[in-house]
Design an enzyme around this catalytic site. Structure first.
Site, PDB file in Angstrom:
ATOM      1  N   SER A 150       0.836  -1.191   0.000  1.00 11.53           N
ATOM      2  CA  SER A 150       0.000   0.000   0.000  1.00 11.53           C
ATOM      3  C   SER A 150       0.871   1.241   0.000  1.00 11.53           C
ATOM      4  O   SER A 150       2.056   1.190   0.291  1.00 11.53           O
ATOM      5  CB  SER A 150      -0.909   0.014   1.236  1.00 11.53           C
ATOM      6  OG  SER A 150      -0.158   0.339   2.388  1.00 11.53           O
ATOM      7  N   SER A 189       0.720   3.565   2.062  1.00 13.74           N
ATOM      8  CA  SER A 189       0.986   4.051   3.419  1.00 13.74           C
ATOM      9  C   SER A 189       2.012   3.208   4.152  1.00 13.74           C
ATOM     10  O   SER A 189       2.863   3.734   4.857  1.00 13.74           O
ATOM     11  CB  SER A 189      -0.315   4.077   4.229  1.00 13.74           C
ATOM     12  OG  SER A 189      -0.877   2.776   4.299  1.00 13.74           O
ATOM     13  N   CYS A 190       1.953   1.872   3.980  1.00 13.99           N
ATOM     14  CA  CYS A 190       2.821   1.039   4.806  1.00 13.99           C
ATOM     15  C   CYS A 190       3.775   0.175   4.001  1.00 13.99           C
ATOM     16  O   CYS A 190       4.594  -0.528   4.575  1.00 13.99           O
ATOM     17  CB  CYS A 190       1.991   0.132   5.714  1.00 13.99           C
ATOM     18  SG  CYS A 190       1.069  -1.141   4.836  1.00 13.99           S
ATOM     19  N   GLY A 191       3.676   0.212   2.673  1.00 11.92           N
ATOM     20  CA  GLY A 191       4.588  -0.605   1.895  1.00 11.92           C
ATOM     21  C   GLY A 191       4.202  -2.067   1.932  1.00 11.92           C
ATOM     22  O   GLY A 191       3.035  -2.411   1.947  1.00 11.92           O
ATOM     23  N   CYS A 211       3.132  -5.310   3.103  1.00  9.79           N
ATOM     24  CA  CYS A 211       2.438  -5.740   4.312  1.00  9.79           C
ATOM     25  C   CYS A 211       2.867  -7.158   4.696  1.00  9.79           C
ATOM     26  O   CYS A 211       3.031  -8.027   3.842  1.00  9.79           O
ATOM     27  CB  CYS A 211       0.925  -5.696   4.096  1.00  9.79           C
ATOM     28  SG  CYS A 211       0.313  -4.038   3.744  1.00  9.79           S
TER      29      CYS A 211
END
Length: 282
Positions: free
Chosen positions: A112, A114-116, A118
């Site tokens: 994602s 936002s967090c790369g 997962c």
């Protein structure tokens, strides 16, 4: 190919007054990365430097280490049912001698903005795949004053951020603080991949005498990407995660967080920070 920015209608409210106007937003689209024709990952990214992004992602996964490892990178034609090219699917063809990941395992991953990546595996994954152990000899030495000046230089180079206010950035500096490259993306992990991928394509890996600066926080994944590219110093304007600190301490990465003005926290690898010089000047 998709645009870096897009226009959308917005209702503005200012001191109770209403107005309607177009606003410039950063574009976000999915990019599917295929390896020798097989789907490997999907990331949400800002279009642009897609080939470098894919190459950098594969460096961080331990697949690529040199420009010669790549035979070709192309957009996949006929990526949709009607046969049109969306420019949202890239296929990386490797040289015959490149060791490929095990596709029989559950390697198809989603990242994602936002967090790369997962659910990234533990420190063991970096231990087993690192191609460039951090080996800056003689060690890179940077002063707090040099580090303190880097965020302003990064901010000045963020052209798309000025138009949208919605992008992360990553920049490479040499040990004297000279800006080498800067990339922007909705995901800071993608911005780093674009930097590393461009370095791979130009035959500059490992980046053993550079400083990587990222906007926002320093996650485990960003520390991993720095280690996999042989970068000795990672600095972030916000906080690191605990696992990022653990990885930095184990691999010899210098990790600096909360780099704001003349203040910063050094979480690992303080031997590269010229503290004595700083104390003498103070």
């Amino acid at each position: 190919m998709g645009r870096v920015t897009e226009r959308r209608k917005v209702l503005r409210i200012r001191d109770g007054a209403l107005s309607s106007r177009p606003d410039t937003l950063v574009a976000e689209e999915p990019l599917e990365i295929r390896l020798n024709g097989k789907p490997l990952a999907i990331t949400m990214r800002t279009p642009g430097d897609d080939f470098a992004l894919a190459a950098g992602f594969l460096v961080s996964e331990g697949v690529l280490a040199a420009a010669d490892d790549v035979r070709n990178i192309v957009y996949c034609a006929g990526a949709t049912v009607d046969g049109s090219n969306t420019y949202n699917v890239v296929d990386v063809t490797t040289a015959p001698d490149v060791t490929l990941p095990d596709f029989t395992l559950e390697r198809n991953v989603y990242t994602s903005s936002s967090c790369g990546l997962c659910g990234k595996a533990s420190l063991d994954a970096v231990r087993t795949t690192a191609r460039f152990p951090i080996a800056d000899t003689p060690p890179v030495r940077v002063t707090p004053e040099l580090l303190a000046g880097l965020p302003d230089r990064l901010r000045a180079a963020q052209q798309v951020f000025d138009r949208t206010g919605g992008l992360h950035a990553a920049a490479l500096f040499d040990e004297d603080g000279e800006l080498l490259d800067v990339r922007e993306d909705v995901g800071r992990h993608n911005a780093v991949d674009k930097l590393v991928g461009r370095a791979l394509q130009s035959g500059q890996l490992p980046l053993s005498r550079t400083i990587l600066l990222v906007s926002g926080r320093a996650s485990f994944e960003l520390a991993q990407k720095a280690v996999m590219a042989g970068i000795p110093v990672l600095a972030a304007v916000s906080a690191p995660s605990s696992l990022a600190v653990d990885l930095a301490a184990e691999t010899g990465l210098t990790l600096v967080g909360f780099l704001r003005g003349s203040s910063m926290n050094v979480y690992a690898g303080e031997d590269r920070i010229a503290l004595r010089e700083a104390a003498a000047q103070g």
